[in-house]
Scaffold this motif. Structure first.
Motif, PDB file in Angstrom:
ATOM      1  N   UNK A  51      -2.953   2.337  -6.035  1.00  0.00           N
ATOM      2  CA  UNK A  51      -3.592   1.682  -4.899  1.00  0.00           C
ATOM      3  C   UNK A  51      -4.777   2.479  -4.353  1.00  0.00           C
ATOM      4  N   UNK A  52      -4.817   3.789  -4.626  1.00  0.00           N
ATOM      5  CA  UNK A  52      -5.906   4.622  -4.113  1.00  0.00           C
ATOM      6  C   UNK A  52      -7.071   4.661  -5.083  1.00  0.00           C
ATOM      7  N   UNK A  88      -6.512  -2.434  -2.380  1.00  0.00           N
ATOM      8  CA  UNK A  88      -6.781  -1.040  -2.732  1.00  0.00           C
ATOM      9  C   UNK A  88      -7.384  -0.328  -1.533  1.00  0.00           C
ATOM     10  N   UNK A  89      -7.153   0.983  -1.459  1.00  0.00           N
ATOM     11  CA  UNK A  89      -7.768   1.826  -0.431  1.00  0.00           C
ATOM     12  C   UNK A  89      -9.007   2.449  -1.049  1.00  0.00           C
ATOM     13  N   UNK A 141      -4.712   6.905   7.987  1.00  0.00           N
ATOM     14  CA  UNK A 141      -5.452   5.856   8.704  1.00  0.00           C
ATOM     15  C   UNK A 141      -6.194   4.958   7.718  1.00  0.00           C
ATOM     16  N   UNK A 142      -6.766   5.524   6.666  1.00  0.00           N
ATOM     17  CA  UNK A 142      -7.455   4.711   5.657  1.00  0.00           C
ATOM     18  C   UNK A 142      -6.474   3.744   4.997  1.00  0.00           C
ATOM     19  N   UNK A 143      -5.269   4.226   4.706  1.00  0.00           N
ATOM     20  CA  UNK A 143      -4.247   3.359   4.129  1.00  0.00           C
ATOM     21  C   UNK A 143      -3.841   2.249   5.077  1.00  0.00           C
ATOM     22  N   UNK A 144      -3.703   2.569   6.355  1.00  0.00           N
ATOM     23  CA  UNK A 144      -3.348   1.550   7.345  1.00  0.00           C
ATOM     24  C   UNK A 144      -4.426   0.479   7.458  1.00  0.00           C
ATOM     25  N   UNK A 179       0.835  -1.207   0.000  1.00  0.00           N
ATOM     26  CA  UNK A 179       0.000   0.000   0.000  1.00  0.00           C
ATOM     27  C   UNK A 179       0.867   1.252   0.000  1.00  0.00           C
ATOM     28  N   UNK A 180       1.832   1.302   0.919  1.00  0.00           N
ATOM     29  CA  UNK A 180       2.658   2.497   1.064  1.00  0.00           C
ATOM     30  C   UNK A 180       3.978   2.366   0.303  1.00  0.00           C
TER      31      UNK A 180
END
Length: 433
Positions: free
Chosen positions: A253-254, A294-295, A282-285, A36-37
């Motif tokens: 990913x977003x 995906x976020x 926080x949404x990514x976590x 994600x990150x």
């Protein structure tokens, strides 16, 4: 071989996975199957952006105020104010860094910058001692002397600095009305406390009313220029998040709705970039911890609920009993669909709650003070309404935090849980929760 001796009889070398107690790397609870990150440090609170295009007008005002220092006189004294998360400190750091670069490359400016926070410094005396400690490089604060001697010691320390001195004081409102130092510092050269030096003060405050509460002589002495950092709008927050997201997240990913939704939520609340970035992080976590590839919008909505509850929980730990009574009064009116409510309406509900809980009843004016305090802390929306010459101006209050979360957290206090339980029943019957 030694490695073979370390393998138990019932385990082969392949199964040890280099000492991993979980066997294979994939079974380790810290492993993840998704990315994600790309660089989540970009979403951390201490990360400093290289550019602030959304604050270019404010940056130009700061630049114009600091520019006289390059011409051999003192920079203007500055007061920056606005709600938290509006880029005030980042903007000053950005311009001070540019000014320092100019000084380093030029023979026209010898510059010393002292940056500090007045947090926990509630008087001019304490702030003065804190500044002395900063100039000395973190040694123990001086103490045991009277205020004027403390001021004199500060002037002595300033004398050891360069010709141009800029003192940046974040959270300057912490000293309240005890503002003698803010009067003295900008006048130090004029009053003969220092020679051949220019001293300027930059104050930064999240308290929009702080300047109004200063003494007239301090206003006249300290603030040559004032710069308001208004809340960001949704479009500005979107561009801020897009720049961060480009570096922070793996490409693609977003979901397309994530950044606009984070921006909209933050703009509707405080217009805070910090809040918007925290929500995106926080949404990514949440996506990463669940191995979601995906976020999406749902992660953002859940992140908002988590952060809102955390904010309410942290804030409510500092509420006094009277704060709780006042908050409960507005909550009850909210459930009765009678908000926004005037102070008198809230006071009537307050009296009934205090009577039931056998508490100490305050007069209406003091209850209003508690309501205004709750507004400052973000629990209530407090607006001033003017009904004309006959009616005059009055306050109107309504709940700002989530109703269900507020009741849930208030219900943890055994002193008021009976009232909270009744309010929960009423709210549930009305399908407000």
């Amino acid at each position: 071989m030694i490695s073979e001796l370390l393998v138990p009889d019932n385990m082969t070398g392949d199964e040890t996975n280099s000492g991993n107690p979980y066997g294979t790397l994939d079974s380790n609870p810290y492993s993840t199957s998704v990315e994600v990150f790309a660089d989540e440090s970009v979403l951390k609170e201490d990360w400093q952006p290289e550019q602030l295009p959304e604050r270019e007008p404010e940056l130009e005002e700061i630049r114009n105020a600091l520019a006289p220092a390059t011409r051999g006189v003192n920079a203007h004294n500055l007061f920056l104010y606005g709600k938290t998360g509006q880029g005030k400190t980042v903007a000053i750091d950005h311009e001070i860094e540019l000014l320092q670069e100019y000084a380093d490359d030029s023979d026209d400016l010898n510059l010393s910058v002292i940056k500090t926070s007045a947090n926990n410094q509630t008087t001019s005396y304490q702030l003065c001692a804190h500044l002395i400690k900063e100039i000395r490089g973190g040694t123990k604060k001086p103490s045991g002397i009277d205020q004027q001697s403390m001021f004199d010691l500060l002037y002595q320390e300033i004398g050891s600095l360069e010709d141009t001195v800029i003192i940046v004081i974040d959270e300057i409102d912490a000293i309240g009305s005890n503002d003698e130092l803010l009067y003295e510092l900008p006048r130090a050269r004029k009053n003969g406390h220092i020679e051949d030096q220019w001293v300027s003060v930059i104050g930064i405050s999240n308290n929009l009313q702080f300047r109004d509460n200063l003494s007239p002589k301090v206003k006249d002495s300290l603030y040559d220029s004032e710069i308001e950092f208004a809340p960001y709008n949704a479009n500005q927050l979107t561009t801020i998040l897009e720049r961060r997201a480009e570096r922070a997240f793996v490409d693609g990913v977003l979901d397309g709705e994530v950044i606009p939704l984070c921006s909209a939520f933050a703009a509707q609340d405080e217009g805070s970039a910090r809040q918007a970035i925290r929500l995106l992080y926080k949404a990514g976590e949440l996506a990463l911890n669940r191995d979601d590839e995906a976020v999406d919008e749902q992660h953002v909505r859940e992140a908002r609920d988590i952060l809102e509850r955390k904010r309410i929980e942290e804030g409510m730990r500092s509420l006094t009993t009277q704060d709780q009574f006042a908050l409960l009064s507005v909550v009850a009116l909210e459930i009765d669909e009678e908000t926004p409510a005037r102070t008198r309406q809230v006071f009537q509900k307050y009296k009934s709650i205090v009577d039931r809980l056998d508490g100490n009843q305050l007069v209406e004016r003091r209850v209003r003070d508690h309501l205004q305090s709750l507004g400052m802390q973000g629990f209530l929306l407090a607006e001033t309404r003017n009904t004309g010459i006959q009616g005059g101006s009055h306050y109107r209050f309504e709940l700002k935090t989530d109703l269900e979360a507020t009741l849930d957290i208030l219900g943890e206090d055994g002193r008021i849980d009976d009232v909270v339980e009744d309010l929960v029943d009423i709210a549930s019957a009305k399908r407000l929760m």
